[in-house]
Design a protein around this motif. Sequence first.
Motif, PDB file in Angstrom:
ATOM      1  N   ASP A 125       7.653   8.266   0.407  1.00  0.00           N
ATOM      2  CA  ASP A 125       9.059   8.602   0.047  1.00  0.00           C
ATOM      3  C   ASP A 125       9.672   7.965   1.255  1.00  0.00           C
ATOM      4  O   ASP A 125       9.428   7.961   2.383  1.00  0.00           O
ATOM      5  CB  ASP A 125       9.473  10.061   0.355  1.00  0.00           C
ATOM      6  N   THR A 126      10.590   6.729   0.859  1.00  0.00           N
ATOM      7  CA  THR A 126      11.213   6.205   1.955  1.00  0.00           C
ATOM      8  C   THR A 126      12.341   6.862   2.588  1.00  0.00           C
ATOM      9  O   THR A 126      12.820   6.296   3.706  1.00  0.00           O
ATOM     10  CB  THR A 126      11.810   4.808   1.115  1.00  0.00           C
ATOM     11  N   ASP A 127      12.779   7.914   2.248  1.00  0.00           N
ATOM     12  CA  ASP A 127      13.865   8.536   2.896  1.00  0.00           C
ATOM     13  C   ASP A 127      13.461   9.698   3.681  1.00  0.00           C
ATOM     14  O   ASP A 127      14.099  10.327   4.292  1.00  0.00           O
ATOM     15  CB  ASP A 127      14.920   9.094   1.903  1.00  0.00           C
ATOM     16  N   HIS A 128      12.154  10.338   3.333  1.00  0.00           N
ATOM     17  CA  HIS A 128      11.752  11.695   3.996  1.00  0.00           C
ATOM     18  C   HIS A 128      10.343  11.428   4.523  1.00  0.00           C
ATOM     19  O   HIS A 128       9.567  10.762   3.975  1.00  0.00           O
ATOM     20  CB  HIS A 128      11.578  12.670   2.997  1.00  0.00           C
ATOM     21  N   ILE A 129       9.909  12.133   5.572  1.00  0.00           N
ATOM     22  CA  ILE A 129       8.682  12.035   6.122  1.00  0.00           C
ATOM     23  C   ILE A 129       7.799  13.169   5.564  1.00  0.00           C
ATOM     24  O   ILE A 129       8.338  14.427   5.973  1.00  0.00           O
ATOM     25  CB  ILE A 129       8.912  12.343   7.823  1.00  0.00           C
ATOM     26  N   GLN A 130       6.620  13.010   4.907  1.00  0.00           N
ATOM     27  CA  GLN A 130       6.001  14.149   4.332  1.00  0.00           C
ATOM     28  C   GLN A 130       4.579  14.021   4.854  1.00  0.00           C
ATOM     29  O   GLN A 130       3.707  14.294   4.680  1.00  0.00           O
ATOM     30  CB  GLN A 130       5.826  13.481   2.929  1.00  0.00           C
ATOM     31  N   ALA A 131       4.463  14.179   6.435  1.00  0.00           N
ATOM     32  CA  ALA A 131       3.374  14.080   7.060  1.00  0.00           C
ATOM     33  C   ALA A 131       2.524  15.562   7.003  1.00  0.00           C
ATOM     34  O   ALA A 131       3.209  16.413   7.323  1.00  0.00           O
ATOM     35  CB  ALA A 131       3.566  13.714   8.423  1.00  0.00           C
ATOM     36  N   TYR A 152       0.670   8.663   3.821  1.00  0.00           N
ATOM     37  CA  TYR A 152       1.732   9.884   4.171  1.00  0.00           C
ATOM     38  C   TYR A 152       3.045   9.369   4.424  1.00  0.00           C
ATOM     39  O   TYR A 152       3.869   9.975   4.123  1.00  0.00           O
ATOM     40  CB  TYR A 152       1.022  10.949   4.819  1.00  0.00           C
ATOM     41  N   VAL A 153       3.211   8.435   5.500  1.00  0.00           N
ATOM     42  CA  VAL A 153       4.327   8.063   6.068  1.00  0.00           C
ATOM     43  C   VAL A 153       4.661   6.519   5.861  1.00  0.00           C
ATOM     44  O   VAL A 153       5.783   5.911   6.318  1.00  0.00           O
ATOM     45  CB  VAL A 153       4.369   8.459   7.326  1.00  0.00           C
ATOM     46  N   GLY A 154       3.942   5.864   5.167  1.00  0.00           N
ATOM     47  CA  GLY A 154       4.099   4.362   4.859  1.00  0.00           C
ATOM     48  C   GLY A 154       3.506   3.511   6.294  1.00  0.00           C
ATOM     49  O   GLY A 154       3.120   4.185   7.118  1.00  0.00           O
ATOM     50  N   THR A 155       4.127   2.332   6.435  1.00  0.00           N
ATOM     51  CA  THR A 155       3.812   1.454   7.475  1.00  0.00           C
ATOM     52  C   THR A 155       4.379   2.006   8.802  1.00  0.00           C
ATOM     53  O   THR A 155       5.484   2.341   8.939  1.00  0.00           O
ATOM     54  CB  THR A 155       4.658   0.085   6.900  1.00  0.00           C
ATOM     55  N   ASN A 156       3.296   1.898   9.880  1.00  0.00           N
ATOM     56  CA  ASN A 156       3.727   2.347  10.928  1.00  0.00           C
ATOM     57  C   ASN A 156       2.412   1.841  11.866  1.00  0.00           C
ATOM     58  O   ASN A 156       1.166   1.617  11.407  1.00  0.00           O
ATOM     59  CB  ASN A 156       3.913   3.910  11.196  1.00  0.00           C
ATOM     60  N   GLY A 157       2.427   1.839  13.189  1.00  0.00           N
ATOM     61  CA  GLY A 157       1.591   1.444  13.933  1.00  0.00           C
ATOM     62  C   GLY A 157       0.164   1.930  13.765  1.00  0.00           C
ATOM     63  O   GLY A 157      -0.891   1.370  13.709  1.00  0.00           O
ATOM     64  N   ARG A 182       0.890  -1.240   0.172  1.00  0.00           N
ATOM     65  CA  ARG A 182      -0.178   0.046  -0.018  1.00  0.00           C
ATOM     66  C   ARG A 182       0.873   1.264  -0.180  1.00  0.00           C
ATOM     67  O   ARG A 182       0.595   2.343  -0.570  1.00  0.00           O
ATOM     68  CB  ARG A 182      -1.011  -0.063   1.263  1.00  0.00           C
ATOM     69  N   SER A 183       1.957   1.182   0.861  1.00  0.00           N
ATOM     70  CA  SER A 183       3.025   2.431   0.790  1.00  0.00           C
ATOM     71  C   SER A 183       3.470   2.739  -0.694  1.00  0.00           C
ATOM     72  O   SER A 183       3.556   3.899  -1.019  1.00  0.00           O
ATOM     73  CB  SER A 183       4.108   2.161   1.899  1.00  0.00           C
TER      74      SER A 183
END
Length: 637
Positions: free
Chosen positions: A80-86, A158-163, A73-74
Amino acid sequence: MAATRGVITAEGTEPMEPLEPVERTSPSATSFRPGPDHPVPHLNPVHARTLFLEGESVPASEVRTPILDSWQRSRFWGVDTDHIQAPYNADFDPHSRLVTAAHPVLDRLSDALQGTPTALILTDSKGRVRERRTGDRALHRHLDDICLAPGFSYAEEYVGTNGIGTAAEDGCTAHVFGSEHFSERLQRVSCAAAPIRNPVSGRVIGLIDLTSWQHTASPLMMALVREAAADIEERLLHIGSERERASLRAFLTARQSSRRALVTLSDGLLLADAVAMELLGPDDHRRLREMVADPEGLREQRMLLSDGRAVRVRGRQVEGEAPGEEPAGYLFELWLVADREEPALRQGVRAPHLPGIVGSSPAFQGVVGQLIRHCGQGHWTFVDGEAGTGKHELVRAAHRHVAPTVPYTVHDATRARDGAADWLRAVFQDLAEDRGTVILRHIELLSEQVLRQLDTLLRSTAGRTGWVAALFTRDRLALPGTSVPRKGRDPVSAVRPRFGAEVTVPPLRHRSADIPNLVTCLIARQGGDAQCSDGALRALSRAPWPGNVRQLAGSLRYAEAHRTGPLIEQADLPPSLLSQAQHPLSTWESTERDLIVQALLDHGGDKAKAAKALGISRATIYRKITAYGIRLGPDGG
């Protein structure tokens, strides 16, 4: 309350050791077994993630299925795997049912986790952080760096896989250990999150999350968030039914004894009878919610509806079932001002155009129509409104429209300071004439003694055929929609009864649809020839305008003097206009606010670039933007 969290500790026992790390090909690959629910012994998310990002096939033995699904899904969302775009949005209700129900649970967990490097986080259903508690400074700074802070969204898109984001997507408890995160920036932490459901509808309305350093993660985090979510849901059921029962009971009881329109507000719930539904529009509902922000707003007052009609409003708190708790809601009674005083504005009938007067909103048109009618019929009129709303211009324009050849005399109360006797004598001479319009301006400046003397003059000249209007500028401390200050009695109560009609000029913030036409008119009146860009107009339309039309005119003069191109751009507007701070700013705060506004404008509204230019973190600039109420348009941030 500041609380700290970290490795979960049971009261009276030693801290629980983290699970033994599984051997990896390199130290950086260290992770932890997810626990008995996932006993696969050869999980290697570091290697699996590398294969996934390179487009290779990922062996099922190296990564858990929910994590692999989340990675897919991400990638679909282009995270972006290198930057947080929240993204950031601090616009939320700090007293919502979710927050109210969660607070005792968060407080209890805060105490249990005291002294541990763990963050306790509450989000809404979309993963937007509403509250974060952590007392560990290093973790606090790191969470700021990765934007896991109030106002930011941690949705998967926005930030990909996270809890948080993965639990929101899957609708069930999720735990994500360091190297299982899709983003490289999140690899140092581990988290577990559980959804919080509406106990009636079953819909997810929020999430509770525990986040710790990767090396301090514990499987007990899963159990804790599940238990916390269940506790919050139980409180939601109790609070919701309790408050709604109290509000409904108050509404039904009032209907038995009142013939007036009734409205009850409780959290996100609005109950209205048939009469109230006919009277009120969405803007009027918003005005009622403004009133409940301060208990003083519940006193009886006059309110101008969005369609131009005037009503009297009286409110009261609805007490909850438990003594001492916050009100369960607010009950309002509304009734139209008598038709002979304030006939309703007939739908589709516009007030005549008055030269120099701009405004097409129903509320403003209603005011224009009322003033013309009162002037033509010689009804003595009490005209009130906030400073800068244009009360005198409206009254003068109505006089010129109705009786352009009749004398028009203004007696400004500011001159009474130099000699009240002379001022009162001049007022009496003009009132004694049985013709002509007499305007009493700024009567709020008169002392009680002079007001009593003025009342005697008004009574002695009652019945004259000419129009008499008293202009009252509402005190800065007065509440929206009322001319009575919060403290003390009505300052002009001695003379108000002499005026049979009452008109309230709406503040500019309640007729924002008129701003584009007002801008064009004011620029032309000031001798300018510029036009506003779309971004500047949006910023002008969103501003709160405590100084109303007068402040708008001053802002346009400033923008004209600072523009460098043919259009007035958002960057040309006064920095203070783009800020809505909740308290008076010190010199230092004003300087800091202006620097932040300028940095945002210089970088096209890019908050990350502005923060870098100012030497502060992105989370810090977001907090400053919220604290100062800085609002820029889409093209300016």
